[in-house]
Design a protein around this motif. Structure first.
Motif, PDB file in Angstrom:
ATOM      1  N   THR A  35       2.287 -12.142  16.313  1.00  0.00           N
ATOM      2  CA  THR A  35       0.960 -12.129  15.700  1.00  0.00           C
ATOM      3  C   THR A  35      -0.085 -12.256  16.794  1.00  0.00           C
ATOM      4  O   THR A  35       0.039 -13.084  17.696  1.00  0.00           O
ATOM      5  CB  THR A  35       0.812 -13.295  14.703  1.00  0.00           C
ATOM      6  OG1 THR A  35       1.828 -13.167  13.703  1.00  0.00           O
ATOM      7  CG2 THR A  35      -0.545 -13.273  14.037  1.00  0.00           C
ATOM      8  N   TYR A  36      -1.130 -11.434  16.688  1.00  0.00           N
ATOM      9  CA  TYR A  36      -2.229 -11.434  17.647  1.00  0.00           C
ATOM     10  C   TYR A  36      -3.542 -11.550  16.886  1.00  0.00           C
ATOM     11  O   TYR A  36      -3.703 -10.954  15.829  1.00  0.00           O
ATOM     12  CB  TYR A  36      -2.253 -10.130  18.457  1.00  0.00           C
ATOM     13  CG  TYR A  36      -0.955  -9.843  19.152  1.00  0.00           C
ATOM     14  CD1 TYR A  36      -0.740 -10.276  20.450  1.00  0.00           C
ATOM     15  CD2 TYR A  36       0.059  -9.153  18.506  1.00  0.00           C
ATOM     16  CE1 TYR A  36       0.464 -10.021  21.091  1.00  0.00           C
ATOM     17  CE2 TYR A  36       1.266  -8.898  19.140  1.00  0.00           C
ATOM     18  CZ  TYR A  36       1.459  -9.330  20.428  1.00  0.00           C
ATOM     19  OH  TYR A  36       2.643  -9.087  21.049  1.00  0.00           O
ATOM     20  N   PRO A  59      -1.041  -4.223  24.641  1.00  0.00           N
ATOM     21  CA  PRO A  59       0.032  -3.803  25.546  1.00  0.00           C
ATOM     22  C   PRO A  59       1.437  -3.952  24.958  1.00  0.00           C
ATOM     23  O   PRO A  59       2.336  -3.193  25.312  1.00  0.00           O
ATOM     24  CB  PRO A  59      -0.152  -4.709  26.765  1.00  0.00           C
ATOM     25  CG  PRO A  59      -1.574  -5.157  26.701  1.00  0.00           C
ATOM     26  CD  PRO A  59      -1.914  -5.221  25.246  1.00  0.00           C
ATOM     27  N   ASP A  60       1.640  -4.924  24.055  1.00  0.00           N
ATOM     28  CA  ASP A  60       2.970  -5.100  23.473  1.00  0.00           C
ATOM     29  C   ASP A  60       3.333  -3.992  22.483  1.00  0.00           C
ATOM     30  O   ASP A  60       4.474  -3.921  22.034  1.00  0.00           O
ATOM     31  CB  ASP A  60       3.072  -6.453  22.768  1.00  0.00           C
ATOM     32  CG  ASP A  60       3.234  -7.590  23.759  1.00  0.00           C
ATOM     33  OD1 ASP A  60       3.496  -7.315  24.949  1.00  0.00           O
ATOM     34  OD2 ASP A  60       3.097  -8.749  23.349  1.00  0.00           O
ATOM     35  N   LEU A  61       2.395  -3.150  22.150  1.00  0.00           N
ATOM     36  CA  LEU A  61       2.677  -2.002  21.285  1.00  0.00           C
ATOM     37  C   LEU A  61       3.173  -0.863  22.190  1.00  0.00           C
ATOM     38  O   LEU A  61       2.473   0.085  22.501  1.00  0.00           O
ATOM     39  CB  LEU A  61       1.428  -1.604  20.497  1.00  0.00           C
ATOM     40  CG  LEU A  61       1.555  -0.497  19.464  1.00  0.00           C
ATOM     41  CD1 LEU A  61       2.746  -0.703  18.541  1.00  0.00           C
ATOM     42  CD2 LEU A  61       0.294  -0.401  18.649  1.00  0.00           C
ATOM     43  N   GLU A  70       7.020  -2.151  12.674  1.00  0.00           N
ATOM     44  CA  GLU A  70       5.856  -1.928  11.810  1.00  0.00           C
ATOM     45  C   GLU A  70       4.669  -2.703  12.352  1.00  0.00           C
ATOM     46  O   GLU A  70       4.810  -3.777  12.932  1.00  0.00           O
ATOM     47  CB  GLU A  70       6.166  -2.379  10.384  1.00  0.00           C
ATOM     48  CG  GLU A  70       5.039  -2.229   9.421  1.00  0.00           C
ATOM     49  CD  GLU A  70       4.538  -0.797   9.280  1.00  0.00           C
ATOM     50  OE1 GLU A  70       3.323  -0.618   9.174  1.00  0.00           O
ATOM     51  OE2 GLU A  70       5.351   0.140   9.294  1.00  0.00           O
ATOM     52  N   VAL A  71       3.488  -2.144  12.147  1.00  0.00           N
ATOM     53  CA  VAL A  71       2.240  -2.789  12.543  1.00  0.00           C
ATOM     54  C   VAL A  71       1.428  -3.028  11.277  1.00  0.00           C
ATOM     55  O   VAL A  71       1.189  -2.100  10.506  1.00  0.00           O
ATOM     56  CB  VAL A  71       1.446  -1.908  13.529  1.00  0.00           C
ATOM     57  CG1 VAL A  71       0.120  -2.556  13.887  1.00  0.00           C
ATOM     58  CG2 VAL A  71       2.265  -1.631  14.782  1.00  0.00           C
ATOM     59  N   ALA A  72       1.015  -4.272  11.045  1.00  0.00           N
ATOM     60  CA  ALA A  72       0.214  -4.620   9.869  1.00  0.00           C
ATOM     61  C   ALA A  72      -1.067  -5.297  10.341  1.00  0.00           C
ATOM     62  O   ALA A  72      -1.060  -6.065  11.301  1.00  0.00           O
ATOM     63  CB  ALA A  72       0.995  -5.549   8.952  1.00  0.00           C
ATOM     64  N   LEU A  73      -2.174  -4.996   9.648  1.00  0.00           N
ATOM     65  CA  LEU A  73      -3.466  -5.575  10.002  1.00  0.00           C
ATOM     66  C   LEU A  73      -4.118  -6.237   8.812  1.00  0.00           C
ATOM     67  O   LEU A  73      -4.005  -5.751   7.685  1.00  0.00           O
ATOM     68  CB  LEU A  73      -4.426  -4.484  10.494  1.00  0.00           C
ATOM     69  CG  LEU A  73      -4.564  -4.321  11.994  1.00  0.00           C
ATOM     70  CD1 LEU A  73      -3.328  -3.700  12.564  1.00  0.00           C
ATOM     71  CD2 LEU A  73      -5.775  -3.480  12.302  1.00  0.00           C
ATOM     72  N   SER A  74      -4.817  -7.326   9.098  1.00  0.00           N
ATOM     73  CA  SER A  74      -5.676  -8.006   8.130  1.00  0.00           C
ATOM     74  C   SER A  74      -6.980  -8.292   8.849  1.00  0.00           C
ATOM     75  O   SER A  74      -7.002  -8.476  10.067  1.00  0.00           O
ATOM     76  CB  SER A  74      -5.053  -9.315   7.658  1.00  0.00           C
ATOM     77  OG  SER A  74      -3.835  -9.082   7.009  1.00  0.00           O
ATOM     78  N   SER A 125     -16.135 -10.216  13.457  1.00  0.00           N
ATOM     79  CA  SER A 125     -14.951 -10.117  12.598  1.00  0.00           C
ATOM     80  C   SER A 125     -13.729 -10.549  13.392  1.00  0.00           C
ATOM     81  O   SER A 125     -13.670 -10.401  14.614  1.00  0.00           O
ATOM     82  CB  SER A 125     -14.734  -8.678  12.122  1.00  0.00           C
ATOM     83  OG  SER A 125     -15.812  -8.227  11.363  1.00  0.00           O
ATOM     84  N   ARG A 126     -12.751 -11.071  12.678  1.00  0.00           N
ATOM     85  CA  ARG A 126     -11.476 -11.459  13.288  1.00  0.00           C
ATOM     86  C   ARG A 126     -10.398 -10.582  12.681  1.00  0.00           C
ATOM     87  O   ARG A 126     -10.322 -10.428  11.470  1.00  0.00           O
ATOM     88  CB  ARG A 126     -11.193 -12.939  13.032  1.00  0.00           C
ATOM     89  CG  ARG A 126      -9.925 -13.434  13.691  1.00  0.00           C
ATOM     90  CD  ARG A 126      -9.745 -14.935  13.542  1.00  0.00           C
ATOM     91  NE  ARG A 126      -9.630 -15.313  12.145  1.00  0.00           N
ATOM     92  CZ  ARG A 126     -10.297 -16.317  11.587  1.00  0.00           C
ATOM     93  NH1 ARG A 126     -11.121 -17.055  12.290  1.00  0.00           N
ATOM     94  NH2 ARG A 126     -10.135 -16.604  10.315  1.00  0.00           N
ATOM     95  N   VAL A 127      -9.569 -10.001  13.520  1.00  0.00           N
ATOM     96  CA  VAL A 127      -8.492  -9.128  13.070  1.00  0.00           C
ATOM     97  C   VAL A 127      -7.167  -9.773  13.439  1.00  0.00           C
ATOM     98  O   VAL A 127      -6.960 -10.196  14.573  1.00  0.00           O
ATOM     99  CB  VAL A 127      -8.592  -7.721  13.710  1.00  0.00           C
ATOM    100  CG1 VAL A 127      -7.430  -6.853  13.297  1.00  0.00           C
ATOM    101  CG2 VAL A 127      -9.914  -7.064  13.343  1.00  0.00           C
ATOM    102  N   LYS A 128      -6.288  -9.859  12.431  1.00  0.00           N
ATOM    103  CA  LYS A 128      -4.930 -10.362  12.662  1.00  0.00           C
ATOM    104  C   LYS A 128      -4.006  -9.152  12.711  1.00  0.00           C
ATOM    105  O   LYS A 128      -3.940  -8.367  11.772  1.00  0.00           O
ATOM    106  CB  LYS A 128      -4.499 -11.300  11.556  1.00  0.00           C
ATOM    107  CG  LYS A 128      -3.125 -11.899  11.777  1.00  0.00           C
ATOM    108  CD  LYS A 128      -2.595 -12.658  10.577  1.00  0.00           C
ATOM    109  CE  LYS A 128      -3.445 -13.836  10.219  1.00  0.00           C
ATOM    110  NZ  LYS A 128      -2.868 -14.617   9.103  1.00  0.00           N
ATOM    111  N   ILE A 129      -3.304  -9.014  13.820  1.00  0.00           N
ATOM    112  CA  ILE A 129      -2.360  -7.914  14.020  1.00  0.00           C
ATOM    113  C   ILE A 129      -0.966  -8.517  14.035  1.00  0.00           C
ATOM    114  O   ILE A 129      -0.710  -9.468  14.779  1.00  0.00           O
ATOM    115  CB  ILE A 129      -2.620  -7.193  15.353  1.00  0.00           C
ATOM    116  CG1 ILE A 129      -4.066  -6.701  15.414  1.00  0.00           C
ATOM    117  CG2 ILE A 129      -1.627  -6.060  15.560  1.00  0.00           C
ATOM    118  CD1 ILE A 129      -4.518  -6.304  16.798  1.00  0.00           C
ATOM    119  N   ILE A 130      -0.080  -7.959  13.225  1.00  0.00           N
ATOM    120  CA  ILE A 130       1.288  -8.458  13.192  1.00  0.00           C
ATOM    121  C   ILE A 130       2.248  -7.316  13.520  1.00  0.00           C
ATOM    122  O   ILE A 130       2.224  -6.269  12.858  1.00  0.00           O
ATOM    123  CB  ILE A 130       1.644  -9.041  11.811  1.00  0.00           C
ATOM    124  CG1 ILE A 130       0.660 -10.136  11.430  1.00  0.00           C
ATOM    125  CG2 ILE A 130       3.078  -9.582  11.806  1.00  0.00           C
ATOM    126  CD1 ILE A 130       0.803 -10.637  10.026  1.00  0.00           C
TER     127      ILE A 130
END
Length: 136
Positions: A35-36, A59-61, A70-74, A125-130
């Motif tokens: 999680t980023y 970079p981890d992508l 899978e990449v998920a965003l909130s 805004s804050r984006v959570k990348i999983i």
């Protein structure tokens, strides 16, 4: 009377034998999800035609993650304790994203009229990348 009891037992046996207990073990490959958190300032949005976008380097992508996981965003649009899952349409604004090796591009469009650019956000805004690891 015995016929009814035998019939009931037969139906019960068939019903119970078709049930299967399945235990799902997440990440059985031993690799954890990652999680980023990324922050987007109002000035980070770039206009391209009628779309606002921001590139989030990650970079981890890498190629393996891109191909297998899978990449998920909130997004927390006011940088508060409320996240919305993307893609999202709210208040005539459409948020979506694409990803490729090296990063994610977040898009903002006017959902009511695609020929009109959306209003630029005025709050951070804050984006959570999983990155969700898949077992092959």
């Amino acid at each position: 009377m015995k016929k009814y009891i035998l019939l009931l037992l037969a139906i019960t046996a068939i019903g119970l034998s078709s049930c299967k207990k399945e235990v799902l073990v997440p990440n059985d490959n031993g690799l954890p999800n990652k999680t980023y958190l990324r922050y987007i300032q109002p000035g980070d949005w770039r206009q391209d035609g009628n779309t606002l976008s921001v590139f989030l380097p990650l970079p981890d992508l890498d190629k393996a993650t891109f191909e297998n996981d899978e990449v998920a965003l909130s997004i927390s649009r006011l940088d508060n304790d409320l996240y919305d899952k993307l893609p999202l349409v709210d208040n005539a604004r459409s948020y979506s994203y694409t990803y490729a090796v090296g990063g994610i591009t977040l898009y903002l469009q006017n959902a009511a009229d695609l020929s009109v650019p959306p209003t630029r956000p005025t709050d951070k805004s804050r984006v959570k990348i999983i990155l969700i690891t898949s077992s092959l």
